[in-house]
Design an enzyme around this catalytic site. Structure first.
Site, PDB file in Angstrom:
ATOM      1  N   HIS A 259     -46.918  42.108   6.364  1.00  0.00           N
ATOM      2  CA  HIS A 259     -48.291  41.743   5.993  1.00  0.00           C
ATOM      3  C   HIS A 259     -48.381  40.232   5.893  1.00  0.00           C
ATOM      4  O   HIS A 259     -47.420  39.585   5.481  1.00  0.00           O
ATOM      5  CB  HIS A 259     -48.663  42.382   4.650  1.00  0.00           C
ATOM      6  CG  HIS A 259     -50.132  42.463   4.447  1.00  0.00           C
ATOM      7  ND1 HIS A 259     -50.866  41.402   4.000  1.00  0.00           N
ATOM      8  CD2 HIS A 259     -50.997  43.472   4.671  1.00  0.00           C
ATOM      9  CE1 HIS A 259     -52.132  41.757   3.944  1.00  0.00           C
ATOM     10  NE2 HIS A 259     -52.248  43.004   4.344  1.00  0.00           N
ATOM     11  N   ASP A 313     -50.917  51.104   5.540  1.00  0.00           N
ATOM     12  CA  ASP A 313     -51.202  51.946   6.712  1.00  0.00           C
ATOM     13  C   ASP A 313     -50.041  52.856   7.082  1.00  0.00           C
ATOM     14  O   ASP A 313     -50.193  53.747   7.918  1.00  0.00           O
ATOM     15  CB  ASP A 313     -51.573  51.061   7.904  1.00  0.00           C
ATOM     16  CG  ASP A 313     -52.845  50.297   7.636  1.00  0.00           C
ATOM     17  OD1 ASP A 313     -53.684  50.838   6.906  1.00  0.00           O
ATOM     18  OD2 ASP A 313     -52.999  49.170   8.125  1.00  0.00           O
TER      19      ASP A 313
HETATM   20  N1  ACO Z   1     -41.581  44.825  12.307  1.00  0.00           N
HETATM   21  C1  ACO Z   1     -40.593  43.993  12.649  1.00  0.00           C
HETATM   22  N2  ACO Z   1     -40.608  42.647  12.428  1.00  0.00           N
HETATM   23  C2  ACO Z   1     -41.704  42.160  11.804  1.00  0.00           C
HETATM   24  C3  ACO Z   1     -42.769  42.978  11.401  1.00  0.00           C
HETATM   25  C4  ACO Z   1     -42.682  44.363  11.673  1.00  0.00           C
HETATM   26  N3  ACO Z   1     -43.657  45.184  11.321  1.00  0.00           N
HETATM   27  N4  ACO Z   1     -43.707  42.209  10.815  1.00  0.00           N
HETATM   28  C5  ACO Z   1     -43.265  40.952  10.855  1.00  0.00           C
HETATM   29  N5  ACO Z   1     -42.046  40.917  11.454  1.00  0.00           N
HETATM   30  C6  ACO Z   1     -41.213  39.728  11.667  1.00  0.00           C
HETATM   31  C7  ACO Z   1     -41.615  39.005  12.936  1.00  0.00           C
HETATM   32  O1  ACO Z   1     -40.901  39.454  14.057  1.00  0.00           O
HETATM   33  C8  ACO Z   1     -41.280  37.576  12.587  1.00  0.00           C
HETATM   34  O2  ACO Z   1     -39.887  37.408  12.687  1.00  0.00           O
HETATM   35  P1  ACO Z   1     -39.261  36.032  13.218  1.00  0.00           P
HETATM   36  O3  ACO Z   1     -39.717  34.986  12.238  1.00  0.00           O
HETATM   37  O4  ACO Z   1     -37.803  36.290  13.224  1.00  0.00           O
HETATM   38  O5  ACO Z   1     -39.853  35.818  14.585  1.00  0.00           O
HETATM   39  C9  ACO Z   1     -41.613  37.473  11.109  1.00  0.00           C
HETATM   40  O6  ACO Z   1     -41.498  38.812  10.610  1.00  0.00           O
HETATM   41  C10 ACO Z   1     -43.020  36.976  10.830  1.00  0.00           C
HETATM   42  O7  ACO Z   1     -43.927  37.740  11.589  1.00  0.00           O
HETATM   43  P2  ACO Z   1     -45.409  37.262  11.931  1.00  0.00           P
HETATM   44  O8  ACO Z   1     -45.966  38.147  12.998  1.00  0.00           O
HETATM   45  O9  ACO Z   1     -45.453  35.800  12.158  1.00  0.00           O
HETATM   46  O10 ACO Z   1     -46.126  37.505  10.573  1.00  0.00           O
HETATM   47  P3  ACO Z   1     -47.643  37.793  10.371  1.00  0.00           P
HETATM   48  O11 ACO Z   1     -47.999  37.290   9.042  1.00  0.00           O
HETATM   49  O12 ACO Z   1     -48.505  37.311  11.481  1.00  0.00           O
HETATM   50  O13 ACO Z   1     -47.591  39.389  10.426  1.00  0.00           O
HETATM   51  C11 ACO Z   1     -48.550  41.468  10.757  1.00  0.00           C
HETATM   52  C12 ACO Z   1     -48.478  40.222   9.880  1.00  0.00           C
HETATM   53  C13 ACO Z   1     -49.352  41.155  12.026  1.00  0.00           C
HETATM   54  C14 ACO Z   1     -49.259  42.544   9.956  1.00  0.00           C
HETATM   55  C15 ACO Z   1     -47.110  41.940  11.142  1.00  0.00           C
HETATM   56  O14 ACO Z   1     -46.348  42.173   9.985  1.00  0.00           O
HETATM   57  C16 ACO Z   1     -47.125  43.168  12.030  1.00  0.00           C
HETATM   58  O15 ACO Z   1     -47.279  43.055  13.246  1.00  0.00           O
HETATM   59  N6  ACO Z   1     -47.001  44.394  11.428  1.00  0.00           N
HETATM   60  C17 ACO Z   1     -47.074  45.626  12.181  1.00  0.00           C
HETATM   61  C18 ACO Z   1     -48.519  46.064  12.306  1.00  0.00           C
HETATM   62  C19 ACO Z   1     -49.114  46.514  10.988  1.00  0.00           C
HETATM   63  O16 ACO Z   1     -48.494  47.271  10.244  1.00  0.00           O
HETATM   64  N7  ACO Z   1     -50.346  46.076  10.711  1.00  0.00           N
HETATM   65  C20 ACO Z   1     -51.074  46.445   9.497  1.00  0.00           C
HETATM   66  C21 ACO Z   1     -51.335  45.294   8.625  1.00  0.00           C
HETATM   67  S1  ACO Z   1     -52.121  45.795   7.135  1.00  0.00           S
HETATM   68  C22 ACO Z   1     -53.770  45.934   7.473  1.00  0.00           C
HETATM   69  O17 ACO Z   1     -54.328  45.323   8.313  1.00  0.00           O
HETATM   70  C23 ACO Z   1     -54.505  46.904   6.648  1.00  0.00           C
END
Ligand code: ACO
Length: 375
Positions: A259, A313
């Site tokens: 998140h 979610d």
């Molecule tokens: N699985 C694996 N790795 C992850 C995940 C995940 N779900 N989420 C973040 N990471 C890792 C990324 O690969 C990244 O690693 P790195 O620094 O080694 O490259 C690091 O964590 C940071 O990730 P970002 O994408 O920059 O973080 P951001 O704040 O943009 O992510 C997001 C938020 C988009 C929700 C992300 O966690 C994700 O894609 N989750 C999966 C989709 C999801 O569950 N969405 C629901 C969100 S809640 C809502 O909207 C109600």
């Protein structure tokens, strides 16, 4: 030297009295009240009133609010036609967006004023309940029908969809889901609505912008994607192999994890997980729940140290399925829940801090070129 802020991370665009989130401690409150306590003890109407009007309603205020919502359950016939005429494979959230957008036609040149805004709220909440229940009905070959108010918003909605009483526990789960998803400060969807409202466009158009942003799998679409992920895994015994092959090797992201704001468990998860446990009835529902729990264990073990934990979610789709909804309705149910929060934020923005939102982009393209006609 100008710099951009990708994803507008850590950019603040408004003050708010609505939702407080502490992403490190996993705390979330609506106007000071713990969101799980509201989900357990209050109702959609009460929590909506709290966000939109500023206080927990008195008995009289609540009665009046419910009456006004119930008076607005009937949709204009042209909205019935829009829902009826949607192609069979049309996306449920897309139909919701189109119907809301069509309603905006009657509010061109809308005057944003607290009195006008408050008057419109029960109408929007009543109309949206009817839009979403009728989308479900059309998809299930049931005739369009204006709902009749029954007890509370959640029960009315479920009866309008299924034409039967689904029982107290499922009604309570729906009510809690509507409250838990009601607001979350300013995620992509609410921000989109605020951008639209900042141009002094109308409330319905602002909601339409929010719904469009909600659709994506990184945001509102995540419950659907998380459930599909459990389906893809298929059996509890497959979880570990699937996790190693897809997640640890970096082929996929674990949906329902991570998140932008939380560095610990999403606080709303607790209530969703409780209902997912309590309502699992069929063999398939129990199997999905077992897959989810095993997967959550591996996710936390591998990503917890990076501050990546289960988000809401991960379990909400299981609850929606256990209430009786198919996969294609999940994001639309999220949309229905979020209407009050979006309205509260756009009203707060326009009524108290209105300023047209117009950021800048730093040009990185070619310098001046001389135009030459093709021939
Ligand atoms: N699985 C694996 N790795 C992850 C995940 C995940 N779900 N989420 C973040 N990471 C890792 C990324 O690969 C990244 O690693 P790195 O620094 O080694 O490259 C690091 O964590 C940071 O990730 P970002 O994408 O920059 O973080 P951001 O704040 O943009 O992510 C997001 C938020 C988009 C929700 C992300 O966690 C994700 O894609 N989750 C999966 C989709 C999801 O569950 N969405 C629901 C969100 S809640 C809502 O909207 C109600």
């Amino acid at each position: 030297m100008e710099e951009i802020s990708p994803g507008l991370e850590n950019v603040y665009i408004k003050y708010t009295d609505l939702t407080f989130i502490d992403g490190n401690k996993g705390i979330m409150r609506y106007r000071g009240y713990d969101v799980n306590e509201l989900a357990e003890k209050s109702s959609f109407e009460e929590a909506s009133y709290l966000l939109l009007f500023g206080n927990i309603p008195s008995k009289e205020e609540l009665k009046d609010f419910k009456n006004k919502i119930s008076e607005n359950l009937a949709l204009p016939p042209y909205i019935h036609e829009i829902i009826k005429n949607a192609p069979e494979n049309a996306d449920a959230l897309g139909i919701m967006q189109t119907a809301l957008s069509a309603l905006s036609e009657t509010y061109i040149n809308y005057q944003w004023k607290r009195d006008n805004d408050l008057k419109l709220i029960p109408k929007i909440l009543g109309n949206t309940l009817s839009i979403v229940s009728n989308i479900y009905r059309i998809k299930n070959k049931l005739p369009i029908k204006d709902p009749v108010f029954d007890k509370n918003y959640a029960t009315t909605f479920l009866k309008a969809c299924f034409d039967k009483d689904v029982g107290e526990e499922r009604s309570m789960a729906m009510d809690s889901a509507l409250i838990l998803y009601m607001d979350h400060e300013i995620p992509a969807s609410t921000t989109s609505a605020i951008v639209t409202a900042s141009t002094l466009s109308d409330m319905y158009s602002s909601l339409t912008s929010a719904i469009a942003a909600l659709r994506g799998p990184l945001h509102g679409g995540a419950a659907e994607s998380a459930y599909k992920q459990f389906e893809e895994i298929g059996y509890p015994d497959n979880v570990e192999t699937w996790f190693n092959k897809n997640i640890l090797q970096g082929k996929k992201r674990l949906v329902g994890f991570g998140h932008r704001v939380y560095r610990t468990y999403d606080p709303r998860l607790k209530t969703f997980k409780k209902y997912a446990d309590e309502l699992a009835e069929t063999e398939n529902q129990k199997k999905m729940l077992e897959i989810a729990k095993k997967l959550e264990g591996l996710g936390v073990k591998n990503f917890g140290s990076k501050g990546i934990y289960t988000n809401t979610d991960f379990y909400s789709g299981l609850v929606f399925n256990e209430i009786g909804f198919p996969l294609y309705m999940f994001t639309t149910l999220f949309g229905l829940s979020r209407i009050s929060g979006i309205l509260a934020h756009i009203m707060e923005y326009v009524e108290t801090q209105e300023r047209l939102i117009r950021p800048r982009a730093i040009y990185k393209g070619p310098g001046e070129k001389k135009y030459m006609q093709v021939d």
